[in-house]
Design a protein around this motif. Structure first.
Motif, PDB file in Angstrom:
ATOM      1  N   LEU A  35       1.104  13.671   2.384  1.00 48.28           N
ATOM      2  CA  LEU A  35       0.755  14.176   3.716  1.00 48.28           C
ATOM      3  C   LEU A  35      -0.737  14.435   3.862  1.00 48.28           C
ATOM      4  CD1 LEU A  35       3.708  16.714   4.197  1.00 48.28           C
ATOM      5  CD2 LEU A  35       3.633  14.272   4.735  1.00 48.28           C
ATOM      6  N   ASN A  36      -1.502  14.025   2.875  1.00 46.75           N
ATOM      7  CA  ASN A  36      -2.954  14.202   2.906  1.00 46.75           C
ATOM      8  C   ASN A  36      -3.566  13.211   3.908  1.00 46.75           C
ATOM      9  OD1 ASN A  36      -5.754  14.133   2.324  1.00 46.75           O
ATOM     10  ND2 ASN A  36      -5.389  14.776   0.233  1.00 46.75           N
ATOM     11  N   PRO A  37      -4.258  13.699   4.947  1.00 44.73           N
ATOM     12  CA  PRO A  37      -4.836  12.772   5.942  1.00 44.73           C
ATOM     13  C   PRO A  37      -5.765  11.746   5.322  1.00 44.73           C
ATOM     14  CG  PRO A  37      -4.935  15.037   6.731  1.00 44.73           C
ATOM     15  CD  PRO A  37      -4.502  15.103   5.303  1.00 44.73           C
ATOM     16  N   TYR A  38      -6.568  12.149   4.334  1.00 42.17           N
ATOM     17  CA  TYR A  38      -7.503  11.211   3.708  1.00 42.17           C
ATOM     18  C   TYR A  38      -6.747  10.081   2.988  1.00 42.17           C
ATOM     19  CZ  TYR A  38     -11.090  14.795   4.466  1.00 42.17           C
ATOM     20  OH  TYR A  38     -11.947  15.702   5.027  1.00 42.17           O
ATOM     21  N   PHE A  55       0.822  -1.205   0.000  1.00 42.15           N
ATOM     22  CA  PHE A  55       0.000   0.000   0.000  1.00 42.15           C
ATOM     23  C   PHE A  55       0.864   1.266   0.000  1.00 42.15           C
ATOM     24  CE2 PHE A  55      -2.695  -3.328   1.676  1.00 42.15           C
ATOM     25  CZ  PHE A  55      -3.891  -3.112   1.014  1.00 42.15           C
ATOM     26  N   ILE A  56       1.968   1.219   0.731  1.00 42.09           N
ATOM     27  CA  ILE A  56       2.867   2.373   0.746  1.00 42.09           C
ATOM     28  C   ILE A  56       3.495   2.585  -0.626  1.00 42.09           C
ATOM     29  CG2 ILE A  56       4.996   3.303   1.732  1.00 42.09           C
ATOM     30  CD1 ILE A  56       4.301   1.907   4.333  1.00 42.09           C
ATOM     31  N   ILE A  57       3.933   1.498  -1.253  1.00 42.44           N
ATOM     32  CA  ILE A  57       4.537   1.593  -2.593  1.00 42.44           C
ATOM     33  C   ILE A  57       3.524   2.152  -3.592  1.00 42.44           C
ATOM     34  CG2 ILE A  57       5.441   0.242  -4.522  1.00 42.44           C
ATOM     35  CD1 ILE A  57       6.707  -1.623  -2.421  1.00 42.44           C
ATOM     36  N   ALA A  58       2.268   1.709  -3.496  1.00 40.60           N
ATOM     37  CA  ALA A  58       1.230   2.214  -4.403  1.00 40.60           C
ATOM     38  C   ALA A  58       1.041   3.716  -4.228  1.00 40.60           C
ATOM     39  CB  ALA A  58      -0.086   1.481  -4.152  1.00 40.60           C
ATOM     40  N   ASP A  59       1.069   4.192  -2.984  1.00 39.92           N
ATOM     41  CA  ASP A  59       0.941   5.635  -2.743  1.00 39.92           C
ATOM     42  C   ASP A  59       2.128   6.401  -3.309  1.00 39.92           C
ATOM     43  OD1 ASP A  59      -1.517   5.646  -1.594  1.00 39.92           O
ATOM     44  OD2 ASP A  59      -0.859   6.083   0.449  1.00 39.92           O
ATOM     45  N   ILE A  60       3.323   5.862  -3.151  1.00 39.17           N
ATOM     46  CA  ILE A  60       4.522   6.528  -3.681  1.00 39.17           C
ATOM     47  C   ILE A  60       4.435   6.629  -5.202  1.00 39.17           C
ATOM     48  CG2 ILE A  60       7.014   6.320  -3.978  1.00 39.17           C
ATOM     49  CD1 ILE A  60       7.111   4.983  -1.226  1.00 39.17           C
ATOM     50  N   LEU A  61       4.049   5.554  -5.857  1.00 45.24           N
ATOM     51  CA  LEU A  61       3.932   5.559  -7.317  1.00 45.24           C
ATOM     52  C   LEU A  61       2.862   6.542  -7.781  1.00 45.24           C
ATOM     53  CD1 LEU A  61       4.211   1.729  -8.086  1.00 45.24           C
ATOM     54  CD2 LEU A  61       5.958   3.486  -8.428  1.00 45.24           C
ATOM     55  N   THR A  62       1.749   6.596  -7.066  1.00 42.70           N
ATOM     56  CA  THR A  62       0.673   7.517  -7.454  1.00 42.70           C
ATOM     57  C   THR A  62       1.123   8.961  -7.331  1.00 42.70           C
ATOM     58  OG1 THR A  62      -0.963   5.918  -6.655  1.00 42.70           O
ATOM     59  CG2 THR A  62      -1.724   8.160  -7.045  1.00 42.70           C
ATOM     60  N   TYR A  85      -4.228   3.859 -10.863  1.00 40.14           N
ATOM     61  CA  TYR A  85      -4.703   3.835 -12.249  1.00 40.14           C
ATOM     62  C   TYR A  85      -5.028   5.251 -12.730  1.00 40.14           C
ATOM     63  CZ  TYR A  85      -5.526  -1.080 -10.977  1.00 40.14           C
ATOM     64  OH  TYR A  85      -5.398  -2.360 -10.527  1.00 40.14           O
ATOM     65  N   LEU A  86      -5.670   6.030 -11.882  1.00 43.37           N
ATOM     66  CA  LEU A  86      -6.046   7.391 -12.272  1.00 43.37           C
ATOM     67  C   LEU A  86      -4.814   8.280 -12.409  1.00 43.37           C
ATOM     68  CD1 LEU A  86      -9.223   7.879 -10.043  1.00 43.37           C
ATOM     69  CD2 LEU A  86      -9.135   7.406 -12.495  1.00 43.37           C
ATOM     70  N   GLY A  87      -3.823   8.071 -11.540  1.00 42.14           N
ATOM     71  CA  GLY A  87      -2.573   8.820 -11.678  1.00 42.14           C
ATOM     72  C   GLY A  87      -1.889   8.524 -13.001  1.00 42.14           C
ATOM     73  N   LEU A  88      -1.877   7.255 -13.388  1.00 45.39           N
ATOM     74  CA  LEU A  88      -1.310   6.880 -14.692  1.00 45.39           C
ATOM     75  C   LEU A  88      -2.130   7.474 -15.834  1.00 45.39           C
ATOM     76  CD1 LEU A  88      -0.496   3.131 -13.955  1.00 45.39           C
ATOM     77  CD2 LEU A  88       1.165   4.964 -14.322  1.00 45.39           C
ATOM     78  N   PHE A  89      -3.444   7.569 -15.635  1.00 40.11           N
ATOM     79  CA  PHE A  89      -4.291   8.165 -16.668  1.00 40.11           C
ATOM     80  C   PHE A  89      -3.951   9.648 -16.866  1.00 40.11           C
ATOM     81  CE2 PHE A  89      -8.270  10.390 -17.833  1.00 40.11           C
ATOM     82  CZ  PHE A  89      -8.453   9.846 -19.091  1.00 40.11           C
ATOM     83  N   PHE A  90      -3.713  10.357 -15.779  1.00 45.86           N
ATOM     84  CA  PHE A  90      -3.298  11.760 -15.889  1.00 45.86           C
ATOM     85  C   PHE A  90      -2.004  11.880 -16.692  1.00 45.86           C
ATOM     86  CE2 PHE A  90      -6.205  12.959 -12.393  1.00 45.86           C
ATOM     87  CZ  PHE A  90      -6.663  14.159 -12.888  1.00 45.86           C
ATOM     88  N   VAL A 148     -11.806  11.063  -2.296  1.00 50.85           N
ATOM     89  CA  VAL A 148     -11.834  12.508  -2.075  1.00 50.85           C
ATOM     90  C   VAL A 148     -10.416  13.044  -1.930  1.00 50.85           C
ATOM     91  CG1 VAL A 148     -12.694  14.350  -0.566  1.00 50.85           C
ATOM     92  CG2 VAL A 148     -14.091  12.310  -0.950  1.00 50.85           C
ATOM     93  N   GLY A 149      -9.573  12.311  -1.219  1.00 50.89           N
ATOM     94  CA  GLY A 149      -8.184  12.727  -1.041  1.00 50.89           C
ATOM     95  C   GLY A 149      -7.438  12.825  -2.356  1.00 50.89           C
ATOM     96  N   PHE A 150      -7.750  11.934  -3.297  1.00 49.97           N
ATOM     97  CA  PHE A 150      -7.100  12.000  -4.607  1.00 49.97           C
ATOM     98  C   PHE A 150      -7.452  13.303  -5.332  1.00 49.97           C
ATOM     99  CE2 PHE A 150      -6.827  11.265  -9.156  1.00 49.97           C
ATOM    100  CZ  PHE A 150      -5.586  10.661  -9.288  1.00 49.97           C
ATOM    101  N   VAL A 151      -8.717  13.690  -5.297  1.00 50.92           N
ATOM    102  CA  VAL A 151      -9.133  14.941  -5.942  1.00 50.92           C
ATOM    103  C   VAL A 151      -8.446  16.125  -5.278  1.00 50.92           C
ATOM    104  CG1 VAL A 151     -11.091  16.438  -6.474  1.00 50.92           C
ATOM    105  CG2 VAL A 151     -11.337  13.953  -6.652  1.00 50.92           C
TER     106      VAL A 151
END
Length: 430
Positions: A153-156, A93-100, A173-178, A331-334
């Motif tokens: 650092l986003n709490p959400y 999960f941490i790696i996924a957040d770093i990649l995003t 996936y959405l980060g890659l789409f951007f 919501v945190g992603f937005v």
């Protein structure tokens, strides 16, 4: 080492340290049980239970019970990751957040660079005073710092990661789409969007920004959109081989659209369908789903077709507000994408209101939840009031962003000098 690199690495280090600390003190159990974070669609606990069911010889199909609500291909993907990471699953999960966050950094910087070049090339068409309002190079240089901070650092996002939700993969996936749309990479944009659509359906709205992105002389937008749908279809076909009875469709697409689970969340569906009479259910299901899927996509696409990144963000905002089972991770992603428009901060007027609203509702929702279900001194109306305020805050944030974009667009084109009857206008408050 350049200052920006130092700040970026610091944000990454602090973000990772916070996540590891929360994992090691076993706070993840608390977050996994929170309805604002974990929903039937993204609960990792359900994934673990489905994995266990799949290993039982007399009941190999987890879709025969109400456990998991994602296609079999994703279920297999989670099983592989679980076997690969074992007890260190939190690292996944941490790696996924770093990649995003890295994807958003790449996309945000490339987006502002493209916008800056476009405005510089058209600078002769602007009025003299409008030149002061174009994007500055300093804003481009610092945007990656703000994006990393807004995500890591986003709490959400932290709650979403520590709570073990599959939304971390949806965000990736959405980060890659951007990245795909800002760099006009057909395969990256198509594959990432197809993965997002197959997982939670609602990203199908992003076919609109995909279409307008590749609607030029270099690409055929219709073929790109068709390619995305074909990849989504292939995922369904592969899933059908993994689950020949197609029973998973009742636990993925049908579940998302019919919303049969009334467990409270931060969305608007659950309360309405608890309170209404059963014979009105079909009418309201169609009304709610058409509201999120069809009502906004055409007008927003027509108005912001020249800026697919803004269109994508606005549609994601619509999805997080009105989808059937939203979570704080979405919501945190937005919120993490907002630094893309740091140059619009001057034109935004609701920043304080929305910030305070998000903060207060984030504290209020668990409080009224406890009063409702544990103390017995409140009822469902209290919690729904908090979720309604949360949706209102998101609407204010989204409309403020869109109006700020339109204001800046007007000022750059026509200047900021206001005249009335040939004289400079003065606004007096009496």
């Amino acid at each position: 080492m350049p200052r920006n690199i130092t700040l970026i690495l610091t944000n990454y280090f602090v973000g990772i340290a916070i996540r590891l600390w929360l994992f090691f003190i076993d706070y993840n159990t608390i977050f996994m049980n929170r309805v604002e974070i974990s929903t039937p669609l993204n609960s990792w606990r359900r994934v673990v239970e489905a994995n266990y069911i799949s290993k039982i010889s007399n009941s190999p199909n987890p879709y025969e019970s109400d456990v998991i609500y994602e296609p079999p291909l994703y279920h297999m993907f989670y099983m592989v990751l679980s076997n690969l990471f074992g007890e260190q699953i939190y690292l996944m999960f941490i790696i996924a957040d770093i990649l995003t966050s890295y994807c958003l950094c790449v996309a945000g910087k490339k987006y502002l660079e493209t916008l800056f070049k476009k405005e510089i090339s058209n600078i002769d068409d602007y009025l003299p005073d409008a030149v002061n309002f174009i994007i500055k190079e300093q804003e481009i240089e610092s945007v990656d710092v703000y994006i990393v901070a807004a995500y890591m650092l986003n709490p959400y996002i932290i709650f979403n990661c520590v709570g073990y939700t599959t939304t971390v993969f949806q965000n990736l996936y959405l980060g890659l789409f951007f990245v795909g749309i800002v760099k006009k990479n057909v395969f990256l944009a198509s594959i990432s969007l197809a993965a997002a659509i197959s997982q939670s359906f609602y990203p199908i709205l992003l076919l609109a920004p995909l279409f307008v992105t590749f609607n030029d002389k270099r690409f055929n937008a219709t073929l790109v959109t068709t390619l995305t749908l074909i990849i989504s279809g292939l995922i369904l076909i592969i899933s059908s081989f993994l689950n020949p009875k197609w029973s998973y469709l009742n636990h993925s697409l049908k579940f998302i659209l019919s919303a049969p689970d009334f467990t409270p969340n931060i969305g608007l569906f659950w309360y309405f369908f608890i309170e209404m009479f059963e014979h009105f259910r079909t009418l309201f299901i169609y009304s709610f789903q058409l509201n999120v899927i069809a009502l906004y996509v055409i007008p927003l696409t027509l108005r912001f077709r020249q800026d697919p990144v803004l269109l994508t963000t606005s549609l994601l905002g619509i999805i997080t507000i009105f989808k059937s089972y939203p979570s704080l991770g979405e919501v945190g992603f937005v919120l993490a994408v907002l630094p893309f428009w740091k140059h619009l901060q001057f034109y935004m007027q609701q920043g304080l209101l929305t910030s305070v609203s998000f903060f207060m509702v984030t504290l209020l929702a668990p409080t009224v939840w406890h009063l409702w279900l544990y103390s017995g001194s409140a009822n469902a109306n209290f919690y729904f009031g908090a979720t309604l305020a949360f949706a209102t805050a998101q609407i204010f944030m989204l409309t403020d962003l869109l109006f700020a974009y339109i204001k800046r667009e007007y000022i750059i084109k026509y200047g900021c000098v206001k005249e009335c009857d040939g004289q400079e206008a003065v606004l007096l408050l009496e």
